[in-house]
Design an enzyme around this catalytic site. Sequence first.
Site, PDB file in Angstrom:
ATOM      1  N   ASP A   1       0.869  -1.171   0.000  1.00 55.09           N
ATOM      2  CA  ASP A   1       0.000   0.000   0.000  1.00 55.09           C
ATOM      3  C   ASP A   1       0.909   1.225   0.000  1.00 55.09           C
ATOM      4  OD1 ASP A   1      -1.526   2.171   0.594  1.00 55.09           O
ATOM      5  OD2 ASP A   1      -2.442   1.338   2.404  1.00 55.09           O
ATOM      6  N   CYS A  48      -8.696   6.193   9.616  1.00 56.08           N
ATOM      7  CA  CYS A  48      -8.913   4.869   9.014  1.00 56.08           C
ATOM      8  C   CYS A  48      -7.882   3.871   9.518  1.00 56.08           C
ATOM      9  CB  CYS A  48      -8.885   4.939   7.494  1.00 56.08           C
ATOM     10  SG  CYS A  48     -10.140   5.983   6.798  1.00 56.08           S
TER      11      CYS A  48
HETATM   12  C1  LIG Z   1      -1.909   4.408   3.609  1.00 56.18           C
HETATM   13  C2  LIG Z   1      -3.222   4.556   2.888  1.00 56.18           C
HETATM   14  N1  LIG Z   1      -3.762   3.498   2.284  1.00 56.18           N
HETATM   15  C3  LIG Z   1      -4.917   3.574   1.613  1.00 56.18           C
HETATM   16  C4  LIG Z   1      -5.611   4.753   1.526  1.00 56.18           C
HETATM   17  C5  LIG Z   1      -6.911   4.763   0.779  1.00 56.18           C
HETATM   18  O1  LIG Z   1      -6.832   5.564  -0.348  1.00 56.18           O
HETATM   19  P1  LIG Z   1      -8.139   5.936  -1.157  1.00 56.18           P
HETATM   20  O2  LIG Z   1      -9.099   6.517  -0.161  1.00 56.18           O
HETATM   21  O3  LIG Z   1      -7.682   6.946  -2.159  1.00 56.18           O
HETATM   22  O4  LIG Z   1      -8.659   4.692  -1.776  1.00 56.18           O
HETATM   23  C6  LIG Z   1      -5.097   5.877   2.168  1.00 56.18           C
HETATM   24  C7  LIG Z   1      -5.782   7.179   2.159  1.00 56.18           C
HETATM   25  O5  LIG Z   1      -6.875   7.396   2.595  1.00 56.18           O
HETATM   26  C8  LIG Z   1      -3.877   5.778   2.857  1.00 56.18           C
HETATM   27  O6  LIG Z   1      -3.352   6.834   3.486  1.00 56.18           O
END
Ligand SMILES: Cc1ncc(COP(=O)(O)O)c(C=O)c1O
Lengths: 150, 401
Positions: B193, B356
């Site tokens: 990620d 999150c």
């Molecule tokens: C480390 C990380 N992974 C995944 C995401 C998810 O990204 P998105 O909301 O653009 O799908 C984010 C951001 O919200 C993030 O900071």
Amino acid sequence: MSYGNLETLYRQVIMDHYKNPRNKGLIGDETYYKVHLKNPTCGDDLTVQIKVVDNIITDVFHDGTGCSISMSAASVMSETIKGQKLEDAKKILKNYLQMVKGEAFDEELFMGDAIVYQGVANFPARFKCATIAWKALDKAIFIHDEEDNS
Amino acid sequence: MDVQKIRQDFYLFKNDNIVYLDNAASTLKPKAVIDALNYYYERLGVNVHRGVYKLSYEATDMYEQARAKVAELLNCQFEEVVFTRGTSSALNLVASSYGMANIEAGDEIITSELEHHSSLLPWQQVAKVKNAKLVFVPLDEDLRITVENFKKVLTDKTKVVALNYISNAMGYITPIKEIIKIAHEKKIVVVVDAAQAVPHMPVDVKELDCDFLAFSGHKMCGPTGIGVLYGKYNLLQKMEPIEFGGDMIDYVGLNESTYKDAPYKFETGTPIIASAIGLKAAIEYLQRIGFNFIIEKETELRKYLVEKMQELDGVTIFNPHTDTGIVAFNIDGVHPHDAASVFDEENVAIRAGHHCAQPLMHCLKQVATIRASLYFYNTKKDIDRLIIAIKKAKGFFDNFI
Ligand SMILES: Cc1ncc(COP(=O)(O)O)c(C=O)c1O
């Protein structure tokens, strides 16, 4: 910059209920209607218990964690609602939601300390904090009414 | 490079007195990106891969040039770039397709409590359905992922490793290259990620040798609604699509159909044309700024921020040794959401919440944190205004006690 709006939001009353919450702590009594609500975005976590006898809310408890607005609102709700008839509680609840949304509301209706949450209307981001306890109350009353009807 | 000049590329900096410190959630969009979006919508506005007329040809060309730009950025092949709606969709695609096909009962999937929900939940779902086990790398005392601790949870049952490159809640850089090397010795697939990495530093997938890597356009000056899944071509080719319909097909019969090769078999329906074109403009914009400058600026600002915060009484920093421009803190005795309302009054845009990353909040023993996250267009003045806002929040709530 003036903090007029913020001052209004965090009136002394609110901070007082935050520091010295009334009716806080739960009771292990199955005759109470119990509702647990969470606001995952900010971590607010609240449980509300009400006892209803002959259509009167005779007792209210709450417990949980969260910001000063959500926790104080739970305390204020419990004080305002305790001893009210169900139908009056519903009216107060509806009026409160209208008030914090910034909509027209009945200023004559008894609201207790809940009236001080008028300032929330200027902080839409805090609407959820101000209403979580009242939404729990709404659900608890709903469960009661469902049982009553069946 | 002059930051004041850079700031002229952003409408909000020219027209508002805002201090924007929520870059880990999303960055602001420069004029060059908005112009690219407008170009598509105004001059083209048509579908790709379908029409046999000039406009459609140009739209198709621009969409595919965006893919080529991403391939250049990541140092991979053109066919290894799948456009998705964002990091979340990209990581879900890997789990739903690769994960569901390859994970069996009793297998282990290594992840961590430091993950964004988007990196954790897709594998939680795979584990549930397949009766596999999620295994968490024990975090060290700073709550970092270390190679040593990774080795401790690696077993013969491990099939997939799903980890972040940079934590969005703590700003730590995971030693992902070493982890990948160790995992590959056991033929384990690694999903990275990189949502917080690609916007802030050069990421070379060939050098990392990762199997999959995901990021989002909106966190790197690009539009919302576009992200990328990089996958090694042989893996992508073996994977089943998870969405079926127009564009992704080769031959369609009534009961059986065949699909295009990767990446197209994963891009059914009208693709995210405008945002892909906007992402290309964003990458070009960042390349003009230069990752050296971005890293230099963020390092300088982060040091200044941590130093200024450490001078304050009653402020707890959860990651004083952060590797990037992400700083997590709380004001003692003030709930993050209460503090956020004061910040908002000061026109300081900053995130308060669980970011999150609820499992990490449990590790920190906090319901939520306040997070300042920097980008190259921030200034020391922004930080000074944040510090003033923190002091005001403290004073404001102290007054009530
Ligand atoms: C480390 C990380 N992974 C995944 C995401 C998810 O990204 P998105 O909301 O653009 O799908 C984010 C951001 O919200 C993030 O900071």
